[in-house]
Write a protein that holds these residues in place. Structure first.
Motif, mmCIF file in Angstrom:
data_model
loop_
_atom_site.group_PDB
_atom_site.id
_atom_site.type_symbol
_atom_site.label_atom_id
_atom_site.label_comp_id
_atom_site.label_asym_id
_atom_site.label_seq_id
_atom_site.Cartn_x
_atom_site.Cartn_y
_atom_site.Cartn_z
ATOM 1 N N ARG A 257 0.824 -1.212 0.000
ATOM 2 C CA ARG A 257 0.000 0.000 0.000
ATOM 3 C C ARG A 257 0.859 1.264 0.000
ATOM 4 N NH1 ARG A 257 -3.861 -0.687 4.920
ATOM 5 N NH2 ARG A 257 -1.873 -1.326 5.826
ATOM 6 N N LEU B 104 0.545 -12.436 9.775
ATOM 7 C CA LEU B 104 1.030 -11.845 11.021
ATOM 8 C C LEU B 104 1.263 -12.913 12.090
ATOM 9 C CD1 LEU B 104 1.601 -9.290 12.623
ATOM 10 C CD2 LEU B 104 -0.864 -9.039 12.996
ATOM 11 N N LEU C 192 2.768 -3.577 16.263
ATOM 12 C CA LEU C 192 2.781 -3.586 14.803
ATOM 13 C C LEU C 192 3.412 -2.288 14.304
ATOM 14 C CD1 LEU C 192 -0.681 -5.140 13.872
ATOM 15 C CD2 LEU C 192 1.420 -6.226 14.701
ATOM 16 N N ASN D 169 1.436 0.773 12.873
ATOM 17 C CA ASN D 169 0.618 1.586 13.769
ATOM 18 C C ASN D 169 1.528 2.326 14.743
ATOM 19 O OD1 ASN D 169 -1.200 -1.353 13.651
ATOM 20 N ND2 ASN D 169 -2.022 0.522 12.799
ATOM 21 N N ARG E 54 -11.300 -4.078 7.992
ATOM 22 C CA ARG E 54 -9.845 -3.842 7.976
ATOM 23 C C ARG E 54 -9.169 -4.261 9.274
ATOM 24 N NH1 ARG E 54 -8.389 2.069 6.482
ATOM 25 N NH2 ARG E 54 -6.436 1.241 7.304
ATOM 26 N N TYR E 55 -9.966 -4.483 10.329
ATOM 27 C CA TYR E 55 -9.403 -4.769 11.647
ATOM 28 C C TYR E 55 -9.859 -6.141 12.158
ATOM 29 C CZ TYR E 55 -7.616 -0.069 12.717
ATOM 30 O OH TYR E 55 -6.900 1.086 12.746
ATOM 31 N N GLY E 56 -9.089 -6.703 13.080
ATOM 32 C CA GLY E 56 -9.599 -7.791 13.890
ATOM 33 C C GLY E 56 -10.590 -7.205 14.875
ATOM 34 N N GLU F 85 -10.934 -12.125 12.648
ATOM 35 C CA GLU F 85 -10.141 -11.254 11.788
ATOM 36 C C GLU F 85 -10.995 -10.694 10.655
ATOM 37 O OE1 GLU F 85 -7.388 -9.920 12.170
ATOM 38 O OE2 GLU F 85 -6.523 -9.419 10.237
ATOM 39 N N LEU G 136 -9.024 -4.403 17.104
ATOM 40 C CA LEU G 136 -7.651 -4.607 17.602
ATOM 41 C C LEU G 136 -6.751 -3.586 16.908
ATOM 42 C CD1 LEU G 136 -7.765 -8.475 17.187
ATOM 43 C CD2 LEU G 136 -7.478 -7.303 19.378
ATOM 44 N N VAL G 137 -6.042 -2.783 17.679
ATOM 45 C CA VAL G 137 -5.321 -1.656 17.081
ATOM 46 C C VAL G 137 -3.797 -1.813 17.034
ATOM 47 C CG1 VAL G 137 -7.136 0.050 17.479
ATOM 48 C CG2 VAL G 137 -5.443 -0.382 19.278
ATOM 49 N N GLY G 138 -3.306 -3.040 17.098
ATOM 50 C CA GLY G 138 -1.880 -3.227 16.831
ATOM 51 C C GLY G 138 -0.964 -3.136 18.025
ATOM 52 N N TYR H 52 -0.351 -5.281 21.773
ATOM 53 C CA TYR H 52 -0.771 -6.470 22.505
ATOM 54 C C TYR H 52 0.238 -6.762 23.622
ATOM 55 C CZ TYR H 52 -2.560 -7.195 17.686
ATOM 56 O OH TYR H 52 -3.137 -7.037 16.428
ATOM 57 N N GLN I 170 -3.339 -16.235 11.204
ATOM 58 C CA GLN I 170 -3.743 -14.946 11.756
ATOM 59 C C GLN I 170 -3.506 -14.872 13.265
ATOM 60 O OE1 GLN I 170 -4.477 -12.383 10.120
ATOM 61 N NE2 GLN I 170 -5.003 -13.170 8.077
ATOM 62 N N THR J 28 -4.998 -12.862 15.139
ATOM 63 C CA THR J 28 -6.340 -12.731 15.727
ATOM 64 C C THR J 28 -6.941 -14.103 16.048
ATOM 65 O OG1 THR J 28 -6.660 -10.664 14.521
ATOM 66 C CG2 THR J 28 -8.655 -11.765 15.322
HETATM 67 C C1 G1P Z 1 -3.442 -6.383 11.302
HETATM 68 C C2 G1P Z 1 -4.193 -7.441 12.136
HETATM 69 C C3 G1P Z 1 -5.564 -6.904 12.517
HETATM 70 C C4 G1P Z 1 -5.432 -5.572 13.226
HETATM 71 C C5 G1P Z 1 -4.649 -4.587 12.341
HETATM 72 C C6 G1P Z 1 -4.387 -3.292 13.080
HETATM 73 O O1 G1P Z 1 -4.077 -6.265 10.049
HETATM 74 O O2 G1P Z 1 -4.288 -8.629 11.395
HETATM 75 O O3 G1P Z 1 -6.208 -7.832 13.355
HETATM 76 O O4 G1P Z 1 -6.711 -5.067 13.532
HETATM 77 O O5 G1P Z 1 -3.389 -5.131 11.950
HETATM 78 O O6 G1P Z 1 -3.799 -2.361 12.218
HETATM 79 P P1 G1P Z 1 -3.322 -5.593 8.795
HETATM 80 O O7 G1P Z 1 -3.378 -4.115 9.010
HETATM 81 O O8 G1P Z 1 -1.925 -6.112 8.780
HETATM 82 O O9 G1P Z 1 -4.116 -6.010 7.585
#
Ligand code: G1P
Length: 272
Positions: free
Chosen positions: A17, A94, A114, A117, A151-153, A172, A185-187, A189, A211, A213
């Motif tokens: 992206r 992931l 992550l 983020n 887009r998020y878990g 997920e 889930l915002v990255g 944990y 995954q 998630t």
């Molecule tokens: C990943 C995780 C997802 C999470 C997200 C946060 O997804 O798989 O669960 O909510 O990061 O940014 P990705 O952004 O890699 O598609």
């Protein structure tokens, strides 16, 4: 301090992206203000008391990260940080990335951050995750809008007290029709090593990938996961406009750039 001294940062991934910026440069090395993304997350981890960061990287990227953090030019505030890299040979998702670091993690609890983020200035979430831990894992959550549910878990929430809650399961990228809640889930944990055993038993899930998630779902169904709902969203540097936002937000937080950047933003706006 949080009592957690290890952070694991999945930093592999093609950065599709962010093309063409990521054709030759790994996304984790893209600069935000004056330092690469990997340094921002390392600094966040150190603020939470971490003394060792394990980066999970694509083949060939480890030497770049090691060079960045090398002893040749110690980075202020990070002098005592131990940096390790683990290579993820094949992109498998992931969850697969985190499992790659299994030997480096051993049986320790660890923060997972992550690299796409980034926290906003003054809005660290790792200490709150540690504070909410009761022997199991803890995930950072945020209430997200309907379009983010693909887009998020997303978690299945249980009993809630203030900003912390029991997590009963996780899905997920469920999309708006299947989402069990609006808590994404915002990255960020905090995992016990139990997550590695859960990851090891998984079949490929969403997108044919292992995954993270899905492993959270496994430990949550055992009653071993809690969540902390934050007020602030995280910056998303995985997309161009998010990288621009991160540069402005983090730039404005730096006293040495603040006044110039403000003046630039004002004059750009006036010229529109
Ligand atoms: C990943 C995780 C997802 C999470 C997200 C946060 O997804 O798989 O669960 O909510 O990061 O940014 P990705 O952004 O890699 O598609």
């Amino acid at each position: 301090m949080t009592g957690v001294d290890l952070a694991v940062v999945p930093a592999a991934g093609l950065g599709t992206r962010m093309r063409p910026a990521t054709r030759a440069i790994p996304k984790a090395m893209l600069p935000v203000v004056d330092r690469p993304a990997v340094q921002h997350v390392a600094e966040e981890a150190v603020r939470a008391g971490v003394s060792e960061v394990v980066f999970i990287v694509d083949p060939g990227v480890g030497s770049l990260i090691e060079k960045h953090f090398s002893e040749g030019g110690l980075l202020p505030g990070l002098e005592d940080l131990v940096i390790r890299t683990v290579v993820q040979d094949n992109p498998g998702g992931l969850g697969h990335a985190v499992l790659t670091a299994r030997r480096a993690i051993d049986d320790r609890s660890f923060f997972c951050l992550l690299v796409d983020n980034m926290v906003r200035p003054g809005a660290d979430v790792l200490p709150a995750l540690a504070a909410a831990a009761d022997g199991g894992s803890v995930v950072a959550l945020r209430e997200v809008g309907p379009h983010m549910l693909e887009r998020y878990g997303v978690v299945i929430p249980g009993a809630r007290q203030g900003s912390s809650l029991d997590v009963l399961g996780a899905v997920e990228k469920p999309g708006v029709e299947n989402a069990p809640s609006n808590l994404g889930l915002v990255g960020r944990y905090l995992f016990t090593s139990e997550i590695l055993e859960a990851l090891g038993g998984l079949e490929p899930g969403h997108g044919g990938e292992i995954q993270l998630t899905d492993a959270i779902d496994v430990v949550a169904r055992r009653g071993r996961c809690r969540g902390v709902v934050g007020e602030h969203d995280l910056l998303d540097i995985g997309i161009p406009v998010g990288l621009l936002e991160a540069a402005v937000v983090l730039g404005l937080a730096r006293p040495e750039y603040r006044d110039d950047l403000r003046a630039i933003l004002r004059s750009v706006e006036e010229q529109r």
